[in-house]
Scaffold this motif. Sequence first.
Motif, mmCIF file in Angstrom:
data_model
loop_
_atom_site.group_PDB
_atom_site.id
_atom_site.type_symbol
_atom_site.label_atom_id
_atom_site.label_comp_id
_atom_site.label_asym_id
_atom_site.label_seq_id
_atom_site.Cartn_x
_atom_site.Cartn_y
_atom_site.Cartn_z
ATOM 1 N N ARG E 153 42.055 71.429 34.204
ATOM 2 C CA ARG E 153 41.390 70.745 35.314
ATOM 3 C C ARG E 153 40.534 71.699 36.133
ATOM 4 N NH1 ARG E 153 46.754 71.426 35.821
ATOM 5 N NH2 ARG E 153 47.570 72.346 37.745
ATOM 6 N N MET E 173 43.227 67.129 32.097
ATOM 7 C CA MET E 173 44.235 66.481 32.927
ATOM 8 C C MET E 173 43.809 65.060 33.278
ATOM 9 S SD MET E 173 47.231 67.149 34.120
ATOM 10 C CE MET E 173 48.202 65.819 34.855
ATOM 11 N N ASP E 206 51.588 71.012 38.525
ATOM 12 C CA ASP E 206 51.048 70.890 39.863
ATOM 13 C C ASP E 206 51.735 71.924 40.773
ATOM 14 O OD1 ASP E 206 49.413 68.671 41.515
ATOM 15 O OD2 ASP E 206 51.003 69.555 42.729
ATOM 16 N N PRO E 207 51.010 72.473 41.753
ATOM 17 C CA PRO E 207 51.658 73.419 42.677
ATOM 18 C C PRO E 207 52.883 72.826 43.387
ATOM 19 C CG PRO E 207 49.277 73.446 42.971
ATOM 20 C CD PRO E 207 49.566 72.341 41.996
ATOM 21 N N ALA E 208 52.950 71.509 43.499
ATOM 22 C CA ALA E 208 54.163 70.900 44.074
ATOM 23 C C ALA E 208 55.375 71.250 43.233
ATOM 24 C CB ALA E 208 54.010 69.379 44.145
ATOM 25 N N HIS E 209 55.182 71.327 41.925
ATOM 26 C CA HIS E 209 56.287 71.613 41.018
ATOM 27 C C HIS E 209 56.440 73.106 40.750
ATOM 28 C CE1 HIS E 209 57.272 67.440 39.889
ATOM 29 N NE2 HIS E 209 56.041 67.227 40.282
ATOM 30 N N GLU E 217 46.455 75.418 41.026
ATOM 31 C CA GLU E 217 45.376 74.436 40.852
ATOM 32 C C GLU E 217 45.975 73.037 41.016
ATOM 33 O OE1 GLU E 217 42.132 75.229 40.335
ATOM 34 O OE2 GLU E 217 41.539 73.110 40.325
ATOM 35 N N PRO E 218 45.709 72.398 42.154
ATOM 36 C CA PRO E 218 46.323 71.082 42.392
ATOM 37 C C PRO E 218 45.867 70.031 41.384
ATOM 38 C CG PRO E 218 45.487 72.031 44.431
ATOM 39 C CD PRO E 218 44.937 72.865 43.313
ATOM 40 N N GLY E 219 46.638 68.960 41.295
ATOM 41 C CA GLY E 219 46.295 67.852 40.407
ATOM 42 C C GLY E 219 46.897 67.993 39.020
ATOM 43 N N GLY E 220 47.951 68.773 38.893
ATOM 44 C CA GLY E 220 48.505 69.070 37.575
ATOM 45 C C GLY E 220 49.658 68.183 37.161
#
Lengths: 278, 278, 278, 278, 278, 278
Positions: E153, E173, E206-209, E217-220
């Motif tokens: 992405r 993605m 995602d950076p959340a995970h 890189e967000p949106g993963g």
Amino acid sequence: MTPVHLLGIPHDEHSSFVRGAAEAPPVIRAELFSSAFNMWTEMGIDLGAPGILVDEGDAVLDGSHDAWEEIEAAVLRVVQHGQPTICLGGDHAITHPIVRAFRKRYERLSILHFDAHPDLYENFEGDPRSHASPFARIMEERLVDRLVQVGVRAATGHQRDQWARYGVEVIEMRQMERALSAAPQGSLPWRFEAPVYISLDLDVLDPAHAPGVSHREPGGMSTRQVIDILHAIEGRIVGADIVEYNPRQDFAVVTATVAAKLLKEIAGTMITSARRPV
Amino acid sequence: MTPVHLLGIPHDEHSSFVRGAAEAPPVIRAELFSSAFNMWTEMGIDLGAPGILVDEGDAVLDGSHDAWEEIEAAVLRVVQHGQPTICLGGDHAITHPIVRAFRKRYERLSILHFDAHPDLYENFEGDPRSHASPFARIMEERLVDRLVQVGVRAATGHQRDQWARYGVEVIEMRQMERALSAAPQGSLPWRFEAPVYISLDLDVLDPAHAPGVSHREPGGMSTRQVIDILHAIEGRIVGADIVEYNPRQDFAVVTATVAAKLLKEIAGTMITSARRPV
Amino acid sequence: MTPVHLLGIPHDEHSSFVRGAAEAPPVIRAELFSSAFNMWTEMGIDLGAPGILVDEGDAVLDGSHDAWEEIEAAVLRVVQHGQPTICLGGDHAITHPIVRAFRKRYERLSILHFDAHPDLYENFEGDPRSHASPFARIMEERLVDRLVQVGVRAATGHQRDQWARYGVEVIEMRQMERALSAAPQGSLPWRFEAPVYISLDLDVLDPAHAPGVSHREPGGMSTRQVIDILHAIEGRIVGADIVEYNPRQDFAVVTATVAAKLLKEIAGTMITSARRPV
Amino acid sequence: MTPVHLLGIPHDEHSSFVRGAAEAPPVIRAELFSSAFNMWTEMGIDLGAPGILVDEGDAVLDGSHDAWEEIEAAVLRVVQHGQPTICLGGDHAITHPIVRAFRKRYERLSILHFDAHPDLYENFEGDPRSHASPFARIMEERLVDRLVQVGVRAATGHQRDQWARYGVEVIEMRQMERALSAAPQGSLPWRFEAPVYISLDLDVLDPAHAPGVSHREPGGMSTRQVIDILHAIEGRIVGADIVEYNPRQDFAVVTATVAAKLLKEIAGTMITSARRPV
Amino acid sequence: MTPVHLLGIPHDEHSSFVRGAAEAPPVIRAELFSSAFNMWTEMGIDLGAPGILVDEGDAVLDGSHDAWEEIEAAVLRVVQHGQPTICLGGDHAITHPIVRAFRKRYERLSILHFDAHPDLYENFEGDPRSHASPFARIMEERLVDRLVQVGVRAATGHQRDQWARYGVEVIEMRQMERALSAAPQGSLPWRFEAPVYISLDLDVLDPAHAPGVSHREPGGMSTRQVIDILHAIEGRIVGADIVEYNPRQDFAVVTATVAAKLLKEIAGTMITSARRPV
Amino acid sequence: MTPVHLLGIPHDEHSSFVRGAAEAPPVIRAELFSSAFNMWTEMGIDLGAPGILVDEGDAVLDGSHDAWEEIEAAVLRVVQHGQPTICLGGDHAITHPIVRAFRKRYERLSILHFDAHPDLYENFEGDPRSHASPFARIMEERLVDRLVQVGVRAATGHQRDQWARYGVEVIEMRQMERALSAAPQGSLPWRFEAPVYISLDLDVLDPAHAPGVSHREPGGMSTRQVIDILHAIEGRIVGADIVEYNPRQDFAVVTATVAAKLLKEIAGTMITSARRPV
């Protein structure tokens, strides 16, 4: 009161392990001007009064010239009028071109350098402009007549040799408490005759106080200890930099708050000291 | 220079509230050997020079024998040659079998114990091997002729009784500053005749400096204060442990960085002190 | 031993920048009574002994009356029996109605106020009940005969004027170390004749020690420094508040642990001082 | 509308690796009642209306009786009137005595169990009351006629045997998406005839969504997925628990916010489902 | 069951912005072997059974040879016996020498590459060994007959050109959900004929995970999405790497837990797939 | 390609619980322009190409006029030339004056509003300019012909009434997945005829993805879900805002990275959609 100028230098290309310090200036400014805080210094100066703290924005580093020339020119443009100026890094490499600019305006200059590291490597991993080397360059080019380092706690053998070679005055972190308590009350072990430039690497602080730096070196100063030294400086302070803040290493923006606080106290001492003769 | 040996003891089965300290050794080693740092101590010793810091890996604790025997044997294997050794915990329970091993090699032994807690419970929740009890075992078995505790700030009535019973010398955290300033400059309130073993529970540090411990007890020492005491120890330091680092309680790896820094300074003082007679 | 009462005041409607302090009491209580810690104070008092620490729960603030009246009534109900009481905020605004209640029970009262800010604004953004103004109200209503502030490091010109106007005794943070070392060993620069009320805004602590506050002001006290002052207070301590803890600004619950520790030490000094004549 | 009762069970003595879950109830309550949020559920029920959410406080667990008896009695006292009740843990061990109490009031009971782990160990490290074993006890004592587990992703061979032995219906995490999309739109793969008890271990959530749990097992559900399942339950929901929140493992109070949100949605579905026949 | 080998490659000298990935292997191992978790995979394989997961330690990278040769040799030593092997980075640059080693053992090889970035730069800032370039090297040297990338992405124009040039198969993605749902249930859009090598850059998450990576890189992908793909791979998996974990960017060790979980699931699929013909 | 303009609106005086959003613009910009990332969108547009992304700096809000007039004027200055513009908040209150400015340039306007909350309060705690009320003002003044809200999961009864009153089209979070999958593949449930304005409150994201917002409402969208909707919008996008980022609530700068990513994707869709007729 003399105004104090503020100039951002968003540059970190000579950082050796982690980059990110280039992103520091806006984050520190956000804390500095946040309505969560007032703009008074601890000594009672209102930096929020009109015309006192002049924000010159960030230096434009667009690669049209050599970066060192761009930084030097940007700083000189602000410094040439003889009013005190604080540069917001960026990493510590920028201190070299900044001091070059100050040297063009001031015939004599002494540096009070807060840091966990001497930053005196002849070069670091082959890079003479490394953020681990600015003071080697500054001493080599004889830009200052005196370099005083405080808070150092990670010197290598090579850097100890450089201390001897360049006649650097050092108060290592392990000596600091004793050195300060040996000086007459409220004063420091040194007294500056020439105009003073303060180079403040935030990693002089213990990581407990400043986690948001590229290189965390435990065993450092508390924020209070830095402020107390700033208040005690005798001599006229004409310039300063605050470097190595790295927002990506920070916990929320806690270290940006620290940087903004120290910026205010440096500005305050600049204003107070401006009345002193050079 | 004498080499210093490093041995991991990944054991935390006698932790009473949170486990996780068993995971500490590799995380501290990662920081210790990271290329983000150099390997020089503050006193000017290069631990990165060949043969100086000998990593013996982690003790194998596979349950083939009683864990205490496994730990004692693993430590004895390293210690028997008479070179200084640092054990990386693991929780504080391991100090008991470690000191048993040291005692087999050294006829006399004094312990300088940094901790927020006395760790002298006769037993804790029924467990005599609890990480809250190692020094009760050590004193009971007369493994050392002297136990000096510094930094304590969470003693119960029972533990105060144990101090009296076992003749423990204590400088509680609330007394520390005064005790240190009363001693002749640069020295400590005690002087060790016998070989010294340093037992460093990272929770002696204030949680501001070391959040990554199983039990955070506010009001503790700064990293600088611990380093300054390490530098001031007179006597020969033959062994040490660094325990209770818990990566799961840490903020990023900030406390692992602190542990690695203290490890370097302990190794440095071991090397310096090795020249002293015992 | 005299019991110490504990009363939560979950109120933060007069916070100026961030709210969240109203959520503090249960979080601090969770740490206070956690089985991760024992209940002994550093001076050797067991707060866990039956009947020593009496938890009165939280004041009911249901809007049936004016909030200030509700707080005052809730506090008075506990305080009227003359046993020492600790109120858990909530933001600093609540100190005004709390002190009103204490004043009904005690003819004379002195306040020892720990804070980064003077909290003496005539009003803040038009709100005379602002958490930045409680001490303006207290002095205006002559509720206490003496107000001593320690740790201040963010005073504006207006607040400095208020110091003069109300005869506040202040030891700013920048003066603290010198002031303490000038006093006879183990004592403080002031000695209280009247019953003492301690108002502890957790932001007196450096953000390194207490990140979980609504307003982080770097350059503050360490947890140890606050404890040492608490231990040294001479005079009889009849009341206290611990305010401005904000769980949403905290790192995990590290500052709640600090608040619980300071609560224990305040309770301990209350019990010790209860034997002293007023 | 039927009221929903809320009862805290601050107990974690049978946690196997980290304790701290006993400190959860007040922290979750602080978020639940914080003025930062409103009290409306996603389906349009106002839990803040008078008499709807009845907070029964925390169960008193003072050791005067066996803890299991204390918990059972405390729950029964609330549950006996037949109104839906949510218990706030504490660790998962408490589900055993809670379900015992529910069983005394309800002749039949089905459990919908959200968890990363089956919690069906015959015993764990010798402890039959371990927080890894409550459902072994519940099935052994035949307290429920049906146990449905969702979200499991860390089952051992032994626990897979227990599934077979006790006839547990399981949708493992790796099967969940397919199972849900195979069911008729908006409904679930199961339909409950008997009254439903929801046991919600917060570690069913991915650590991205709920870092504040004692055992983080990656690969779990999103908060949205849990809410969507809650909304789709057919049958009458008479009881629930929310367990394993651990404030010491949390990032600020972010997971407490999640727990409070899920509590609201469970309460909402209880109210809606109360109109259904059992 | 075939054993799976585990080899650490602590190397990050070709990271472009932040280093630290070299410190990853011990931190991931600490989570992998922590007694907080069991060693069962989601598909029911016990990796803790004797001889199943063989830890080969870390490759020795002492600079005695070119680093690429050292890595290749270390990997070949393990891989030559034909048993599946997982390499733990280190940054992504190491995939080049690792795949070189695998190519010596396997005549044909397909790569399934999880990443937010294509890592196909001809060179990055002049460094052809950059962690942004390994797949340019691999394709250039024709080490594999097929490269499938998922999760991308952050592709630049240059990298899109490289996709065309090297015939890379890509599911960006933004296309992933549709591509997966278009494939027959439970299978993937591709089916591998040749032995499969999985290259797992943790920033595909995602950076959340996975906050603990050098480049967020967000949106993963969610951790669950990665696991579901791993379970669905048809073909024989002979090798894998897990790279770009950076402990210094992590929140506590949450991403190390994720890395350990994915390692277990990769090992599980290796064992299951070992029965398939190549 | 049409340029996209970027304008910061550092205003948060109408935030109801926590302030700090005014500090967002520089922090997001630092991530946007960081050399850690490239400037390509997922659809293949290079925002780093000269003249594509035009940074107009921050609006000057010096109190010389009413703040709403200052914001409206600052936006109008940029918007009047008819090129797409993204405003960086600041809190959500600013959307009211921003949309006023857009309305002066565009005769018709539809808003696609991402948010956890409807922000339709008639007023909030008496403040009609509250960040909880902008869309009540916008609908009242008939500034747009259509308001579509997605992601809502915290609506009160009053706000549900406002939906009816103003004819707002809503896809609540609990309905979103079904609504999207019911639409023809790759398109959305709505199709905009008029020019589109996107109002993106970052709290539409789940706190796992965006912890750094003033109000964390669990159960929200993933970053991927937001991006997928952005890519699928049909119609011409002429304006946007990204609001409610709060650096003080963030974990490091992880949410600023998310905001910068979404900003890039919005800019990309603006450029693509600019070729469409309005």
